[in-house]
Enzyme design. Sequence first.
Site, PDB file in Angstrom:
ATOM      1  N   ASP A   1      -7.173  -0.193  22.514  1.00 53.41           N
ATOM      2  CA  ASP A   1      -7.272   1.583  22.710  1.00 53.41           C
ATOM      3  C   ASP A   1      -6.548   1.880  23.539  1.00 53.41           C
ATOM      4  O   ASP A   1      -7.378   2.472  24.503  1.00 53.41           O
ATOM      5  CB  ASP A   1      -8.369   1.794  21.800  1.00 53.41           C
ATOM      6  CG  ASP A   1      -8.781   0.616  20.507  1.00 53.41           C
ATOM      7  OD1 ASP A   1      -7.422   0.402  19.696  1.00 53.41           O
ATOM      8  OD2 ASP A   1     -10.181   0.292  20.002  1.00 53.41           O
TER       9      ASP A   1
ATOM     10  N   TYR B   1       0.605  -1.143   0.243  1.00 56.83           N
ATOM     11  CA  TYR B   1      -0.272   0.093   0.060  1.00 56.83           C
ATOM     12  C   TYR B   1       0.794   1.458   0.209  1.00 56.83           C
ATOM     13  O   TYR B   1       1.062   1.690  -0.836  1.00 56.83           O
ATOM     14  CB  TYR B   1      -0.976   0.152   1.224  1.00 56.83           C
ATOM     15  CG  TYR B   1      -1.911   1.366   1.830  1.00 56.83           C
ATOM     16  CD1 TYR B   1      -2.632   1.913   0.408  1.00 56.83           C
ATOM     17  CD2 TYR B   1      -1.798   1.731   2.980  1.00 56.83           C
ATOM     18  CE1 TYR B   1      -3.036   2.930   0.807  1.00 56.83           C
ATOM     19  CE2 TYR B   1      -3.093   2.693   3.168  1.00 56.83           C
ATOM     20  CZ  TYR B   1      -3.228   3.401   1.978  1.00 56.83           C
ATOM     21  OH  TYR B   1      -3.472   4.567   2.447  1.00 56.83           O
TER      22      TYR B   1
ATOM     23  N   TYR C   1       3.704  -6.209  17.616  1.00 52.27           N
ATOM     24  CA  TYR C   1       4.248  -5.689  16.461  1.00 52.27           C
ATOM     25  C   TYR C   1       5.491  -3.952  16.722  1.00 52.27           C
ATOM     26  O   TYR C   1       5.725  -3.704  15.857  1.00 52.27           O
ATOM     27  CB  TYR C   1       3.106  -5.356  15.826  1.00 52.27           C
ATOM     28  CG  TYR C   1       3.498  -4.011  14.696  1.00 52.27           C
ATOM     29  CD1 TYR C   1       3.723  -3.912  13.858  1.00 52.27           C
ATOM     30  CD2 TYR C   1       2.988  -2.087  14.708  1.00 52.27           C
ATOM     31  CE1 TYR C   1       4.327  -3.147  12.269  1.00 52.27           C
ATOM     32  CE2 TYR C   1       2.414  -0.845  13.942  1.00 52.27           C
ATOM     33  CZ  TYR C   1       3.386  -1.903  12.826  1.00 52.27           C
ATOM     34  OH  TYR C   1       3.428  -0.532  11.981  1.00 52.27           O
TER      35      TYR C   1
ATOM     36  N   PHE D   1      10.041  -0.508   3.588  1.00 51.53           N
ATOM     37  CA  PHE D   1       8.736  -0.892   3.677  1.00 51.53           C
ATOM     38  C   PHE D   1       8.902  -2.709   4.109  1.00 51.53           C
ATOM     39  O   PHE D   1       7.454  -2.947   5.639  1.00 51.53           O
ATOM     40  CB  PHE D   1       7.793  -0.544   2.862  1.00 51.53           C
ATOM     41  CG  PHE D   1       7.267   1.315   2.428  1.00 51.53           C
ATOM     42  CD1 PHE D   1       7.037   1.689   3.159  1.00 51.53           C
ATOM     43  CD2 PHE D   1       8.525   0.893   1.548  1.00 51.53           C
ATOM     44  CE1 PHE D   1       7.092   2.830   3.408  1.00 51.53           C
ATOM     45  CE2 PHE D   1       8.326   2.445   1.016  1.00 51.53           C
ATOM     46  CZ  PHE D   1       7.097   3.721   2.240  1.00 51.53           C
TER      47      PHE D   1
END
Length: 338
Positions: free
Chosen positions: A293, A12, A149, A81
Amino acid sequence: MARILLTGGAGYIGSHTYVALCEAGHEVTILDDFSNSDPDVIDRLTRLTGGTVDLVRGSVLDRAALDGVFAGRGIDGVVHFAALKAVGESVARPLDYFETNIGGLMTLMQAMKAAGVWRIVFSSTATVYGAPAVFPIPETAPLSYTSPYAFTKLTCERILAQAADADPWVTGVLRYFNPVGAHESALIGEDPRGVPDNLMPYMAKVALGELPELQVFGDDYATPDGTAWRDYIHVMDLSRAHVQSMSALLNGRSHVLNIGTGSPVSVLEMHAAYERAIDRALPHRVVGRRAGDVPKLYADPTRAREELGFEARYGLDEMCASSWAWVQAQAKGWRFNS
């Protein structure tokens, strides 16, 4: 102008950065194993740039493939990337993330060192700030992680910094906030496999009827409408930041920078903007908060402006309109191999 190796260049952000680098006059080689991208992207990039794409099909974990890329091409710098990037997936598959993200950077840097190539722009993330307490977030904020991550990205940043103590590395670390949108041609854009983790591609699938409704995770945060704040940046602005970062590296200037707009957008504000783009209502329902979150995450982009001359050009409505144009184009069959 320079010869740039773009790892993960069919993905992307990578594909949009390929276009931006070509428009800036650079020669670009893409290395991609297509584990999370489609081969037809290469045909699209050929159409967009009017030139043949120099593509090497391979992995950043393959040292022999990397040595072959550097041999004879005169590579001046790398934009890196190639990585796994889904926060939730990293919790379920941490070892895969450690191998690909950390191991991939290590293998790449070893090949670069052997070839005498010392310039690298590294794709990092705002998740290295963990759960920040100061807004907007400066680059000097404390660093942490809340997922495997984020751990891999923070570890890679530290590898780059410590490697530069021993060898003449010139590094550009770009901490992205939330890339969205698509190229104005609608030939390239975000096409996640399965159910998207991110807000805009999820809304796009709801708009197409592929998903029933948008779930809004919590409306009781300490924000004006109760929904979480994020910093969204158009992918073409982000791509331009990589071109400016490489330019700085070619002039010997290392940097660690936030790449965002500095203007937070709530989930409901994004939802309303996407409704404007599609010109109809988009089904949504408020549910409980999602584990992990944080209420707010938005950048202080001052340093990127001062060091690179970077400023975001696209607003929220343009982000949503370009996303919708892209997904409509795919729904109508604008694919090369379908």
